[in-house]
Design a protein around this motif. Sequence first.
Motif, PDB file in Angstrom:
ATOM      1  N   THR A  66     -23.497 -16.198  -8.724  1.00 19.13           N
ATOM      2  CA  THR A  66     -23.107 -14.948  -8.907  1.00 19.13           C
ATOM      3  C   THR A  66     -21.754 -14.463  -8.541  1.00 19.13           C
ATOM      4  N   ASP A  67     -21.265 -14.927  -7.300  1.00 18.52           N
ATOM      5  CA  ASP A  67     -19.990 -14.659  -6.866  1.00 18.52           C
ATOM      6  C   ASP A  67     -18.954 -15.510  -7.670  1.00 18.52           C
ATOM      7  N   TYR A  68     -19.300 -16.528  -8.120  1.00 19.87           N
ATOM      8  CA  TYR A  68     -18.504 -17.444  -8.894  1.00 19.87           C
ATOM      9  C   TYR A  68     -18.428 -16.919 -10.443  1.00 19.87           C
ATOM     10  N   ALA A  69     -19.441 -16.581 -10.879  1.00 13.64           N
ATOM     11  CA  ALA A  69     -19.334 -15.664 -12.063  1.00 13.64           C
ATOM     12  C   ALA A  69     -18.525 -14.423 -12.223  1.00 13.64           C
ATOM     13  N   GLN A  70     -18.726 -13.859 -10.871  1.00 16.53           N
ATOM     14  CA  GLN A  70     -17.868 -12.598 -11.039  1.00 16.53           C
ATOM     15  C   GLN A  70     -16.551 -12.768 -10.966  1.00 16.53           C
ATOM     16  N   GLN A  71     -16.051 -14.049 -10.356  1.00 19.28           N
ATOM     17  CA  GLN A  71     -14.504 -14.399 -10.008  1.00 19.28           C
ATOM     18  C   GLN A  71     -13.978 -14.895 -11.467  1.00 19.28           C
ATOM     19  N   PHE A  72     -14.873 -15.618 -12.104  1.00 18.52           N
ATOM     20  CA  PHE A  72     -14.467 -15.928 -13.540  1.00 18.52           C
ATOM     21  C   PHE A  72     -14.171 -14.773 -14.422  1.00 18.52           C
ATOM     22  N   LEU A  73     -15.164 -13.836 -14.417  1.00 15.58           N
ATOM     23  CA  LEU A  73     -15.080 -12.676 -15.356  1.00 15.58           C
ATOM     24  C   LEU A  73     -13.761 -11.987 -15.134  1.00 15.58           C
ATOM     25  N   TRP A  74     -13.541 -11.746 -13.573  1.00 14.82           N
ATOM     26  CA  TRP A  74     -12.266 -11.294 -13.393  1.00 14.82           C
ATOM     27  C   TRP A  74     -11.130 -12.040 -13.621  1.00 14.82           C
ATOM     28  N   ILE A  75     -11.073 -13.307 -13.955  1.00 13.52           N
ATOM     29  CA  ILE A  75     -10.010 -14.138 -14.186  1.00 13.52           C
ATOM     30  C   ILE A  75      -9.844 -13.936 -15.639  1.00 13.52           C
TER      31      ILE A  75
END
Length: 113
Positions: A66-75
Amino acid sequence: MTESNDKSRTNFAGVYFDRDAVLRLARLAEIFAWVALIYYVGQAAISLVVFILQVTRGLMILPGLTDYAQQFLWIFQPALPGLWNFIGLQAVGKLLLIFMDMEDNTRRAARSK
């Protein structure tokens, strides 16, 4: 500067716009649409590369998926306004051409009666 030439006039009586100016404006809207799209895609690509480099070099430790998914959404979130700008500017360019055609067709229909 003060010379009068036939390029500034339209060939329709009663037209309040310059057809060449409208065509230039529509073309500029389409060009700016592509510039905006390229800018936002480039921004997203640079952000993605920076994120990948930070993770691979160990500068950013993300414990879960979920941390990776959140980072991709922020990108990719900043690229969405760029997509809307692209769609909006393309629509403006096409609408200007459609309105010019509607006006031309209306005048042709009025002349044929």
